[in-house]
Each structure stands twice: as structure tokens, then as C-alpha cells.
Design a protein around this motif. Sequence first.
Motif, PDB file in Angstrom:
ATOM      1  N   SER A  52       0.848  -1.183   0.000  1.00  0.00           N
ATOM      2  CA  SER A  52       0.000   0.000   0.000  1.00  0.00           C
ATOM      3  C   SER A  52       0.888   1.239   0.000  1.00  0.00           C
ATOM      4  CB  SER A  52      -0.921   0.004   1.226  1.00  0.00           C
ATOM      5  OG  SER A  52      -0.172   0.128   2.417  1.00  0.00           O
ATOM      6  N   TRP A  53       0.479   2.232  -0.762  1.00  0.00           N
ATOM      7  CA  TRP A  53       1.377   3.360  -0.969  1.00  0.00           C
ATOM      8  C   TRP A  53       1.486   4.257   0.260  1.00  0.00           C
ATOM      9  CZ3 TRP A  53       4.982   3.130  -4.207  1.00  0.00           C
ATOM     10  CH2 TRP A  53       5.705   4.251  -4.577  1.00  0.00           C
ATOM     11  N   SER A  54       0.397   4.445   0.975  1.00  0.00           N
ATOM     12  CA  SER A  54       0.432   5.363   2.109  1.00  0.00           C
ATOM     13  C   SER A  54       0.929   4.705   3.382  1.00  0.00           C
ATOM     14  CB  SER A  54      -0.956   5.960   2.346  1.00  0.00           C
ATOM     15  OG  SER A  54      -1.884   4.935   2.613  1.00  0.00           O
ATOM     16  N   GLY A  55       0.374   3.560   3.734  1.00  0.00           N
ATOM     17  CA  GLY A  55       0.726   2.928   4.999  1.00  0.00           C
ATOM     18  C   GLY A  55       1.855   1.935   4.924  1.00  0.00           C
ATOM     19  N   GLY A  56       2.161   1.460   3.725  1.00  0.00           N
ATOM     20  CA  GLY A  56       3.263   0.525   3.578  1.00  0.00           C
ATOM     21  C   GLY A  56       2.952  -0.901   3.959  1.00  0.00           C
ATOM     22  N   SER A  57       1.673  -1.255   4.147  1.00  0.00           N
ATOM     23  CA  SER A  57       1.367  -2.656   4.436  1.00  0.00           C
ATOM     24  C   SER A  57       1.663  -3.504   3.209  1.00  0.00           C
ATOM     25  CB  SER A  57      -0.087  -2.814   4.862  1.00  0.00           C
ATOM     26  OG  SER A  57      -0.960  -2.306   3.883  1.00  0.00           O
ATOM     27  N   THR A  58       2.034  -4.757   3.457  1.00  0.00           N
ATOM     28  CA  THR A  58       2.495  -5.618   2.371  1.00  0.00           C
ATOM     29  C   THR A  58       1.769  -6.955   2.345  1.00  0.00           C
ATOM     30  OG1 THR A  58       4.268  -6.480   3.784  1.00  0.00           O
ATOM     31  CG2 THR A  58       4.796  -4.583   2.384  1.00  0.00           C
ATOM     32  N   ASN A  59       1.855  -7.591   1.196  1.00  0.00           N
ATOM     33  CA  ASN A  59       1.287  -8.920   0.995  1.00  0.00           C
ATOM     34  C   ASN A  59       2.197  -9.673   0.044  1.00  0.00           C
ATOM     35  OD1 ASN A  59      -0.556 -11.049   1.098  1.00  0.00           O
ATOM     36  ND2 ASN A  59      -1.733 -10.286  -0.633  1.00  0.00           N
ATOM     37  N   TYR A  60       2.406 -10.960   0.303  1.00  0.00           N
ATOM     38  CA  TYR A  60       3.316 -11.760  -0.516  1.00  0.00           C
ATOM     39  C   TYR A  60       2.674 -13.071  -0.926  1.00  0.00           C
ATOM     40  CZ  TYR A  60       7.011  -8.686   1.250  1.00  0.00           C
ATOM     41  OH  TYR A  60       7.794  -7.599   1.567  1.00  0.00           O
ATOM     42  N   ALA A  61       3.074 -13.554  -2.075  1.00  0.00           N
ATOM     43  CA  ALA A  61       2.721 -14.917  -2.451  1.00  0.00           C
ATOM     44  C   ALA A  61       3.470 -15.885  -1.541  1.00  0.00           C
ATOM     45  CB  ALA A  61       3.097 -15.168  -3.901  1.00  0.00           C
ATOM     46  N   GLY A  66       9.516 -14.704   2.920  1.00  0.00           N
ATOM     47  CA  GLY A  66      10.772 -14.958   3.594  1.00  0.00           C
ATOM     48  C   GLY A  66      11.983 -14.788   2.698  1.00  0.00           C
ATOM     49  N   ARG A  67      11.750 -14.674   1.383  1.00  0.00           N
ATOM     50  CA  ARG A  67      12.866 -14.500   0.440  1.00  0.00           C
ATOM     51  C   ARG A  67      12.820 -13.140  -0.261  1.00  0.00           C
ATOM     52  NH1 ARG A  67      13.268 -17.660  -3.942  1.00  0.00           N
ATOM     53  NH2 ARG A  67      11.014 -17.984  -4.141  1.00  0.00           N
ATOM     54  N   PHE A  68      11.621 -12.663  -0.552  1.00  0.00           N
ATOM     55  CA  PHE A  68      11.456 -11.402  -1.279  1.00  0.00           C
ATOM     56  C   PHE A  68      10.919 -10.342  -0.332  1.00  0.00           C
ATOM     57  CE2 PHE A  68      10.620 -13.205  -5.831  1.00  0.00           C
ATOM     58  CZ  PHE A  68      11.760 -13.965  -5.733  1.00  0.00           C
ATOM     59  N   THR A  69      11.316  -9.087  -0.586  1.00  0.00           N
ATOM     60  CA  THR A  69      10.817  -7.962   0.193  1.00  0.00           C
ATOM     61  C   THR A  69      10.432  -6.832  -0.745  1.00  0.00           C
ATOM     62  OG1 THR A  69      12.268  -8.515   2.064  1.00  0.00           O
ATOM     63  CG2 THR A  69      11.316  -6.302   2.020  1.00  0.00           C
ATOM     64  N   ILE A  70       9.198  -6.366  -0.617  1.00  0.00           N
ATOM     65  CA  ILE A  70       8.733  -5.215  -1.396  1.00  0.00           C
ATOM     66  C   ILE A  70       8.828  -3.976  -0.511  1.00  0.00           C
ATOM     67  CG2 ILE A  70       6.288  -5.558  -0.796  1.00  0.00           C
ATOM     68  CD1 ILE A  70       5.588  -4.601  -3.648  1.00  0.00           C
ATOM     69  N   SER A  71       9.248  -2.872  -1.120  1.00  0.00           N
ATOM     70  CA  SER A  71       9.333  -1.612  -0.391  1.00  0.00           C
ATOM     71  C   SER A  71       9.073  -0.477  -1.368  1.00  0.00           C
ATOM     72  CB  SER A  71      10.705  -1.451   0.270  1.00  0.00           C
ATOM     73  OG  SER A  71      11.727  -1.427  -0.704  1.00  0.00           O
ATOM     74  N   ARG A  72       8.850   0.722  -0.798  1.00  0.00           N
ATOM     75  CA  ARG A  72       8.624   1.859  -1.682  1.00  0.00           C
ATOM     76  C   ARG A  72       9.290   3.095  -1.122  1.00  0.00           C
ATOM     77  NH1 ARG A  72       6.378   3.024   2.892  1.00  0.00           N
ATOM     78  NH2 ARG A  72       4.378   4.114   2.991  1.00  0.00           N
ATOM     79  N   GLY A 103      -9.312   5.958  -1.161  1.00  0.00           N
ATOM     80  CA  GLY A 103      -9.948   5.064  -0.209  1.00  0.00           C
ATOM     81  C   GLY A 103      -8.952   4.243   0.579  1.00  0.00           C
ATOM     82  N   TYR A 104      -9.513   3.428   1.456  1.00  0.00           N
ATOM     83  CA  TYR A 104      -8.716   2.582   2.327  1.00  0.00           C
ATOM     84  C   TYR A 104      -8.258   1.337   1.589  1.00  0.00           C
ATOM     85  CZ  TYR A 104      -7.510  -0.264   6.384  1.00  0.00           C
ATOM     86  OH  TYR A 104      -6.855  -1.045   7.278  1.00  0.00           O
ATOM     87  N   VAL A 105      -7.010   0.962   1.802  1.00  0.00           N
ATOM     88  CA  VAL A 105      -6.434  -0.173   1.095  1.00  0.00           C
ATOM     89  C   VAL A 105      -6.419  -1.408   2.000  1.00  0.00           C
ATOM     90  CG1 VAL A 105      -4.353  -1.102   0.025  1.00  0.00           C
ATOM     91  CG2 VAL A 105      -5.032   1.261  -0.415  1.00  0.00           C
ATOM     92  N   VAL A 106      -7.050  -2.468   1.537  1.00  0.00           N
ATOM     93  CA  VAL A 106      -6.905  -3.783   2.159  1.00  0.00           C
ATOM     94  C   VAL A 106      -5.951  -4.554   1.260  1.00  0.00           C
ATOM     95  CG1 VAL A 106      -8.086  -5.879   2.874  1.00  0.00           C
ATOM     96  CG2 VAL A 106      -9.248  -3.661   3.080  1.00  0.00           C
ATOM     97  N   ILE A 107      -4.706  -4.597   1.658  1.00  0.00           N
ATOM     98  CA  ILE A 107      -3.650  -5.043   0.743  1.00  0.00           C
ATOM     99  C   ILE A 107      -3.821  -6.486   0.318  1.00  0.00           C
ATOM    100  CG2 ILE A 107      -2.003  -5.795   2.515  1.00  0.00           C
ATOM    101  CD1 ILE A 107      -1.325  -3.786  -0.774  1.00  0.00           C
TER     102      ILE A 107
END
Length: 129
Positions: A52-61, A66-72, A103-107
Motif C-alpha cells: 500500500s502506498w500510504s501505509g506501507g502494508s504488504t502482501n506476498y505470495a 521470507g525471500r522477497f521484500t517489497i518496499s517503496r 480510499g482505504y487499502v486492504v492489501i
Amino acid sequence: QVQLVESGGGLVQTGGSLRLSCAASGRTFNTLAMGWFRQTPGKDREFVAAISWSGGSTNYADSVKGRFTISRDAAKNTVYLQMNSLKPEDTAVYYCACRRGVGYVVISVYDRSEKYNDWGQGTQVTVSS
């Protein structure tokens, strides 16, 4: 519309690391979330990670947890995908995607390609065994 340009792909050995970048330009002021997907020939595009762009919450396959990390970096309008402990099955074209709106993001729901408005051209990642 948002223009997305990926970079950072390449050839790496099993166990190695790569860091993908995706720079966004254009109408970025209402970015809600950004995601990474990947695709191999003959297969559907597969979700990798979202943020999510504002709060930075993340979701992974599950396959990359444990191997990949998304950040912005909001100041640079750039999203990153740090990929560690790479495996041959990670070989694919990796695409960056952007969801615009308000609106609110449910990642957790941003694991589907139809949720996104804009796509990059893709960058090839090849992991040799």
C-alpha cells in the motif's frame, strides 16, 4: 495514467540476489497500491507481492515469503523488490503494476491482476541452476 519502468533484472545463479526497481511517472498523486507480478511462457501472470502506498502494508505470495521484500520510496515514486535466495523456478518476466484511486487499502485483495490500472513493460529475471 501512470507510466511504469522496471529495471534491475538479469541473470543470477541459484541462491543469489537481485533488486528490481519500478519508477512511476505521470499521474502518481492518487496511487493506492503497487504490486509485482511475474509470468513465464504459456502461463498466467502470477502475483508476487504488493504494497500500500500510504501505509506501507504488504502482501506476498506464499512461494516468495521470507525471500522477497517489497518496499517503496514515495519521494522517488519508486517501488522495489529485493529478491534473495533465488531459485530456478523464480525465472520469469517480472512486471510492476499500479492501482490508482482513493480510499482505504486492504492489501490482501491486491493479489489479482485485474485490481491494477497500469503496467510496466517487464524485466527478465533468469536464475541458473
